[in-house]
Design a protein around this motif. Structure first.
Motif, PDB file in Angstrom:
ATOM      1  N   THR A   1       0.779  -1.094  -0.024  1.00  0.00           N
ATOM      2  CA  THR A   1       0.164  -0.147  -0.141  1.00  0.00           C
ATOM      3  C   THR A   1       0.963   1.261  -0.010  1.00  0.00           C
ATOM      4  O   THR A   1       1.833   1.421   0.754  1.00  0.00           O
ATOM      5  CB  THR A   1      -0.852  -0.065   1.196  1.00  0.00           C
ATOM      6  OG1 THR A   1      -1.916  -1.126   1.182  1.00  0.00           O
ATOM      7  CG2 THR A   1      -1.859   1.129   1.204  1.00  0.00           C
TER       8      THR A   1
ATOM      9  N   ALA B   1      -3.267   6.198  -5.398  1.00  0.00           N
ATOM     10  CA  ALA B   1      -2.825   5.421  -6.766  1.00  0.00           C
ATOM     11  C   ALA B   1      -2.952   6.259  -7.825  1.00  0.00           C
ATOM     12  O   ALA B   1      -4.010   7.192  -7.700  1.00  0.00           O
ATOM     13  CB  ALA B   1      -3.548   4.096  -6.834  1.00  0.00           C
TER      14      ALA B   1
ATOM     15  N   ARG C   1      -3.232  -0.659 -10.825  1.00  0.00           N
ATOM     16  CA  ARG C   1      -3.294   0.638  -9.954  1.00  0.00           C
ATOM     17  C   ARG C   1      -2.308   0.496  -8.942  1.00  0.00           C
ATOM     18  O   ARG C   1      -1.655   1.133  -8.189  1.00  0.00           O
ATOM     19  CB  ARG C   1      -4.511   1.232  -9.966  1.00  0.00           C
ATOM     20  CG  ARG C   1      -5.275   1.811 -11.195  1.00  0.00           C
ATOM     21  CD  ARG C   1      -6.555   2.385 -10.908  1.00  0.00           C
ATOM     22  NE  ARG C   1      -6.403   3.746 -10.049  1.00  0.00           N
ATOM     23  CZ  ARG C   1      -7.062   3.920  -8.981  1.00  0.00           C
ATOM     24  NH1 ARG C   1      -8.071   2.923  -8.782  1.00  0.00           N
ATOM     25  NH2 ARG C   1      -6.782   4.935  -8.595  1.00  0.00           N
ATOM     26  N   SER C   2      -2.876  -0.849  -8.111  1.00  0.00           N
ATOM     27  CA  SER C   2      -2.140  -1.033  -6.819  1.00  0.00           C
ATOM     28  C   SER C   2      -0.889  -1.132  -6.930  1.00  0.00           C
ATOM     29  O   SER C   2       0.150  -0.952  -6.157  1.00  0.00           O
ATOM     30  CB  SER C   2      -3.059  -2.036  -6.161  1.00  0.00           C
ATOM     31  OG  SER C   2      -4.259  -1.596  -5.911  1.00  0.00           O
TER      32      SER C   2
ATOM     33  N   LEU D   1       0.933  10.215 -10.778  1.00  0.00           N
ATOM     34  CA  LEU D   1       0.587  10.039  -9.494  1.00  0.00           C
ATOM     35  C   LEU D   1       1.009  11.376  -8.938  1.00  0.00           C
ATOM     36  O   LEU D   1       2.114  11.281  -8.240  1.00  0.00           O
ATOM     37  CB  LEU D   1       1.478   9.067  -8.613  1.00  0.00           C
ATOM     38  CG  LEU D   1       0.693   8.050  -7.733  1.00  0.00           C
ATOM     39  CD1 LEU D   1       1.293   6.867  -7.688  1.00  0.00           C
ATOM     40  CD2 LEU D   1       0.340   8.739  -6.658  1.00  0.00           C
TER      41      LEU D   1
ATOM     42  N   ALA E   1       1.261   1.744  -7.436  1.00  0.00           N
ATOM     43  CA  ALA E   1       1.463   2.523  -6.338  1.00  0.00           C
ATOM     44  C   ALA E   1       2.488   1.830  -5.587  1.00  0.00           C
ATOM     45  O   ALA E   1       3.273   2.544  -4.975  1.00  0.00           O
ATOM     46  CB  ALA E   1       0.222   2.487  -5.997  1.00  0.00           C
ATOM     47  N   SER E   2       2.789   0.459  -5.659  1.00  0.00           N
ATOM     48  CA  SER E   2       3.787  -0.214  -4.736  1.00  0.00           C
ATOM     49  C   SER E   2       5.162   0.164  -5.051  1.00  0.00           C
ATOM     50  O   SER E   2       5.988  -0.207  -4.295  1.00  0.00           O
ATOM     51  CB  SER E   2       3.338  -1.696  -4.880  1.00  0.00           C
ATOM     52  OG  SER E   2       2.059  -1.991  -4.356  1.00  0.00           O
TER      53      SER E   2
END
Length: 415
Positions: free
Chosen positions: A160, A169, A207-208, A267, A211-212
């Motif tokens: 996260t 994200a 998307r996750s 982002l 973002a990681s």
């Protein structure tokens, strides 16, 4: 601006996927002549004077800027901009204040290039007109309401990313650059209705995962700031590279099901996010416990279960990589926790127990709106599972299993 998307399957899926990406923030980009920035003088309360203003591109094509546009300037020191609250251009100087209160004072002759990013208004009218009177419109409407492009649910995939305690994200956009050079033959065989749902689910996963990447980069910086050994720092960097591959796999699957290239937009939250997320061993241990041991542990468990069930070759291959790597990332989190406890002793262990007491009691996977599930009947769950997506029950079971293991290991560390 010209919309490049061409969705290559049935009309129902064209409506559904087009509406999903449009409502969720499908943005298009157009260049602006730096000299045309003078036309933005008088921009106030988040929109140009008069509501819209027309500017020219370097090849003299008109572009309309409105209140929901984002404006970016390429300067010698980098790219700056975003959503502006006010703009004044006087005596050859661009003066702007963005929605976060950041001020920009830039001589126009120092602007190397400029561009505007905005929702694809060109597609909005045809989309609504085509949807009118269609029996499938009820399903489309519910999906539009249910699938937004806000923060992704916990544990869709990857570590996260939090900025100011908020999960963030990048929005998904119609754009290439993150797909892998590999055919996905199984997507064409999926019924168009289910394919639209799979496109959305894999987009959320992508998307996750995307973002990681910065989440692990920030972890590596926090480790260095607190004097961690080289092995932990190297593992954090390897994990960030893993997440790049995961994001590319997921965006590629999303693109295959959607029939259009799907990628991440900017982002923006990272532009003012602190590089170091934990300033003490106790903070680092708690962060690793929740976002790594627990949430990435759940992601790994779900990925292994989905891998066992998947039948599509492309989805299976992606899950095999993701399940393996997410398991190693959860292991890394435990290594960080142990190191923090060894260095920080009982105060860190007590902080871990307090963090666990405040940990999430469930995760929220992407859900299919009931009307969609009803419309696609019994075949939907099987189709989704064949292509890598399990229902809420599997997520709940994975969370209970992982949470129990985390609780036991924290108790062992405390002993």
């Amino acid at each position: 601006m010209t919309h490049r998307a061409s969705i290559g399957f049935g009309w129902q899926c064209r409506l559904l996927v087009g509406a999903l990406l449009l409502l969720g923030g499908c943005y298009v980009t157009a260049p602006i002549k730096p000299s045309e920035l003078v036309r933005l003088d008088g921009y106030h309360d988040g929109e140009p004077a008069g509501g819209t203003v027309s500017v020219l591109s370097p090849d003299d094509k008109p572009t309309e800027i409105a209140g929901d546009s984002q404006i970016f300037l390429d300067l010698p020191g980098g790219t700056y901009g975003g959503s502006f609250k006010s703009i004044a251009v006087k005596d050859g100087v661009f003066n702007g204040v963005d929605v976060a209160g950041q001020s920009y004072r830039v001589p126009l002759d120092s602007v190397k290039a400029a561009r505007v990013e905005e929702p694809n208004r060109a597609a909005r009218g045809p989309l609504i007109a085509a949807a009118a009177g269609v029996a499938f419109l009820g399903v489309v409407t519910v999906v539009l309401l249910a699938f937004t492009q806000g923060p992704p649910p916990n544990t869709v995939g990857g570590r996260t990313l939090r900025v100011a305690r908020r999960v963030v994200a990048a929005r998904a956009i119609d754009g290439a650059g993150w797909e892998i050079d590999r055919p996905f033959p199984g997507a064409a065989a999926v019924p168009s209705d289910a394919r639209a749902v799979l496109a959305r689910l894999w987009t959320e996963s992508a998307r996750s995962e995307h973002a990681s990447i910065p989440a692990f980069s920030r972890l590596s910086l926090s480790l260095v700031a607190l004097g961690a050994p080289a092995g932990l720092v190297a593992a954090a960097h390897r994990a960030a590279l893993d997440e790049i591959e995961h994001a590319r796999l997921a965006f590629s699957l999303a693109s295959a099901y959607a029939g259009i290239p799907v990628g991440p937009g900017p982002l923006l939250e990272l532009r003012r996010a602190p590089a170091v997320t934990a300033t003490s061993l106790a903070e680092l241990a708690a962060e690793s416990l929740i976002d790594g041991c627990l949430l990435e542990g759940v992601a790994a468990e779900v990925a292994w279960r989905a891998l066992e069930r998947a039948r599509d070759v492309s989805a299976w291959a992606a899950l095999a990589i993701i399940a393996r790597d997410e398991s190693s990332h959860a292991d890394l989190a435990w290594d960080v926790v142990r190191w923090c406890c060894e260095r920080g002793g009982d105060p860190v262990r007590r902080h871990l127990q307090a963090a666990l007491a405040k940990a999430p009691r469930a995760v929220t996977p992407p859900e299919i709106p009931p009307v969609v599930a009803d419309t696609l009947a019994d075949t939907l769950a099987d189709t989704l599972a064949d292509h890598g997506w399990l229902g809420a029950a599997a997520w709940d079971e994975a969370f209970r299993k992982t949470s129990g293991l985390v609780t036991a290991r924290v108790a062992a560390l405390a002993g």
